[in-house]
Write a protein that holds these residues in place. Structure first.
Motif, mmCIF file in Angstrom:
data_model
loop_
_atom_site.group_PDB
_atom_site.id
_atom_site.type_symbol
_atom_site.label_atom_id
_atom_site.label_comp_id
_atom_site.label_asym_id
_atom_site.label_seq_id
_atom_site.Cartn_x
_atom_site.Cartn_y
_atom_site.Cartn_z
ATOM 1 N N GLY A 90 50.904 43.179 45.931
ATOM 2 C CA GLY A 90 49.708 42.754 45.912
ATOM 3 C C GLY A 90 49.348 42.360 47.230
ATOM 4 O O GLY A 90 49.985 42.701 48.390
ATOM 5 N N VAL A 91 48.472 41.207 47.243
ATOM 6 C CA VAL A 91 47.635 40.786 46.097
ATOM 7 C C VAL A 91 46.369 41.951 46.024
ATOM 8 O O VAL A 91 45.669 42.129 47.174
ATOM 9 C CB VAL A 91 47.021 39.522 46.207
ATOM 10 C CG1 VAL A 91 45.865 39.012 45.149
ATOM 11 C CG2 VAL A 91 48.169 38.512 46.388
ATOM 12 N N ASN A 92 46.227 42.623 45.063
ATOM 13 C CA ASN A 92 45.207 43.807 44.969
ATOM 14 C C ASN A 92 43.795 43.192 45.084
ATOM 15 O O ASN A 92 43.538 41.955 44.507
ATOM 16 C CB ASN A 92 45.573 44.459 43.840
ATOM 17 C CG ASN A 92 44.508 46.022 43.683
ATOM 18 O OD1 ASN A 92 44.840 46.541 44.595
ATOM 19 N ND2 ASN A 92 43.481 45.735 42.883
ATOM 20 N N ALA A 93 42.885 43.843 45.869
ATOM 21 C CA ALA A 93 41.469 43.447 45.811
ATOM 22 C C ALA A 93 40.775 43.878 44.534
ATOM 23 O O ALA A 93 40.386 45.097 44.767
ATOM 24 C CB ALA A 93 40.782 43.930 47.002
ATOM 25 N N GLY A 94 40.986 43.217 43.458
ATOM 26 C CA GLY A 94 40.361 43.813 42.257
ATOM 27 C C GLY A 94 41.238 43.443 41.059
ATOM 28 O O GLY A 94 42.546 43.781 41.416
ATOM 29 N N GLN A 95 40.996 43.484 40.029
ATOM 30 C CA GLN A 95 41.868 42.954 38.748
ATOM 31 C C GLN A 95 42.569 44.434 38.434
ATOM 32 O O GLN A 95 41.985 45.421 38.514
ATOM 33 C CB GLN A 95 40.918 42.554 37.544
ATOM 34 C CG GLN A 95 39.827 43.486 37.380
ATOM 35 C CD GLN A 95 38.595 43.076 38.013
ATOM 36 O OE1 GLN A 95 38.448 42.494 39.041
ATOM 37 N NE2 GLN A 95 37.494 43.658 37.361
ATOM 38 N N ASN A 96 43.835 44.062 37.826
ATOM 39 C CA ASN A 96 44.492 45.417 37.341
ATOM 40 C C ASN A 96 45.007 44.978 36.067
ATOM 41 O O ASN A 96 46.007 44.360 35.775
ATOM 42 C CB ASN A 96 45.614 45.526 38.103
ATOM 43 C CG ASN A 96 45.542 46.463 39.231
ATOM 44 O OD1 ASN A 96 44.970 47.627 39.213
ATOM 45 N ND2 ASN A 96 45.955 46.153 40.772
ATOM 46 N N LEU A 123 50.577 41.259 41.578
ATOM 47 C CA LEU A 123 49.499 40.451 41.761
ATOM 48 C C LEU A 123 48.202 41.021 42.130
ATOM 49 O O LEU A 123 48.114 41.713 42.972
ATOM 50 C CB LEU A 123 50.029 39.267 42.643
ATOM 51 C CG LEU A 123 51.057 38.444 42.358
ATOM 52 C CD1 LEU A 123 52.314 39.049 42.927
ATOM 53 C CD2 LEU A 123 50.927 37.166 43.242
ATOM 54 N N SER A 124 46.954 40.531 41.497
ATOM 55 C CA SER A 124 45.705 40.950 41.943
ATOM 56 C C SER A 124 44.563 39.973 41.690
ATOM 57 O O SER A 124 44.704 38.882 40.862
ATOM 58 C CB SER A 124 45.345 42.147 40.651
ATOM 59 O OG SER A 124 46.280 43.394 40.863
ATOM 60 N N GLN A 125 43.676 39.906 42.443
ATOM 61 C CA GLN A 125 42.602 39.029 42.585
ATOM 62 C C GLN A 125 41.338 39.704 41.952
ATOM 63 O O GLN A 125 40.839 40.645 42.447
ATOM 64 C CB GLN A 125 42.268 38.563 43.832
ATOM 65 C CG GLN A 125 41.154 37.531 43.968
ATOM 66 C CD GLN A 125 41.125 36.375 43.107
ATOM 67 O OE1 GLN A 125 42.135 35.898 42.912
ATOM 68 N NE2 GLN A 125 39.939 36.208 42.387
ATOM 69 N N SER A 126 40.871 39.307 41.041
ATOM 70 C CA SER A 126 39.810 39.810 40.402
ATOM 71 C C SER A 126 38.512 39.658 41.160
ATOM 72 O O SER A 126 38.611 38.795 41.881
ATOM 73 C CB SER A 126 39.269 39.041 38.850
ATOM 74 O OG SER A 126 40.364 39.086 37.954
ATOM 75 N N LYS A 127 37.739 40.638 41.024
ATOM 76 C CA LYS A 127 36.486 40.610 42.020
ATOM 77 C C LYS A 127 34.899 41.030 41.459
ATOM 78 O O LYS A 127 35.274 41.632 40.297
ATOM 79 C CB LYS A 127 36.700 41.332 43.243
ATOM 80 C CG LYS A 127 36.679 42.821 43.015
ATOM 81 C CD LYS A 127 36.871 43.578 44.315
ATOM 82 C CE LYS A 127 36.955 44.885 44.425
ATOM 83 N NZ LYS A 127 37.013 45.600 45.460
#
Length: 253
Positions: A90-96, A123-127
């Motif tokens: 991650g940290v992914n740009a958008g929820q997983n 790990l992901s960051q919701s957007k």
């Protein structure tokens, strides 16, 4: 502690920089092996029908023209002198969350690490919840190490990964951390949109509708909607145990 970092958004993605800052709060032995270009939605794909190239950008930092799973495999087999103690993806740009977990490259990299015996987390960051362009990177920066450190200290079974999602809220608006199960949306969120190029030929974009569902309490969806950091244990066993029992009973009779 030696930590391997990877992602599916690419070596230059802002989320990877955030992940590195989180990791350096936990260790000073950091290795980065990430895709050269974005690999979102590639799921658990590995490159079996084409060769893969690797570029060393600086010591302990590599770009791979392949999938997230390719990155983990090359890191473990070719690039690192010793196996890592932990893999962070991650940290992914958008929820997983919910159904996203089955085709997420971010999740896939962690699952690939787990299958090779390395404790792994995604790990992901919701957007897009506050507005169409919101993606508050300051939230995982502020909360990342605080969430990860106690999880690492406690440990988890070797047949699962931990899936961490941060809500689309400012750090001081996050309500806390919630241990959750995978949820399911009540509406289809993937859509297609047909267009026409300048020569009159049809082409299509595939993307998200961005519509909220009405998830159950205790799910990753509900936690993110309500402003919590969601931590879910995931594994690769897709067996539906209840119906398997029904099938066995039916055929045995």
């Amino acid at each position: 502690m030696r930590i391997l970092l990877t992602n599916d958004d690419g070596i230059n993605a802002p989320g990877l920089g955030v992940l590195e800052s989180i990791a350096r709060e936990l260790s000073d032995d950091i290795w980065i092996v990430a895709p050269e270009l974005e690999q979102s939605g590639k799921g658990r794909a590995i490159s079996l029908t084409e060769f893969v190239r690797v570029r060393e950008l600086e010591p302990q930092r590599y770009a791979v023209n392949g999938t997230p799973s390719d990155c983990v495999l090359l890191a473990l087999d070719e690039l690192m002198p010793q196996r890592p103690d932990l893999i962070l993806s991650g940290v992914n740009a958008g929820q997983n969350i919910a159904e996203d977990t089955t085709f997420s490259g971010t999740i896939a990299a962690a699952l690939f690490g787990m299958q090779h015996g390395v404790p792994s987390m995604a790990l992901s960051q919701s957007k897009g919840f506050q507005n169409p362009h919101s993606c508050p990177w300051e939230t995982p920066t502020a909360w990342g190490a605080k969430v990860l450190a106690p999880l690492i200290e406690k440990g988890w079974p070797d047949d699962l990964i931990l899936n961490v999602n941060f809500p689309d809220r400012a750090p001081d608006e996050v309500k806390g951390v919630m241990m959750t199960r995978q949820g399911f949306r009540d509406e289809r969120i993937i859509r297609t949109e047909g267009r026409e190029d300048l020569r009159g030929n049809a082409y299509y974009w595939i993307g998200y509708r961005g519509k909220l569902s009405n998830p159950d309490e205790g799910t990753d969806l509900r936690a993110i909607y309500d402003g919590y950091v969601s931590v879910s244990p995931l594994h690769v066993d897709l067996t539906h145990e209840t119906f398997l029992a029904e099938m066995r009973a039916s055929f045995d009779s």
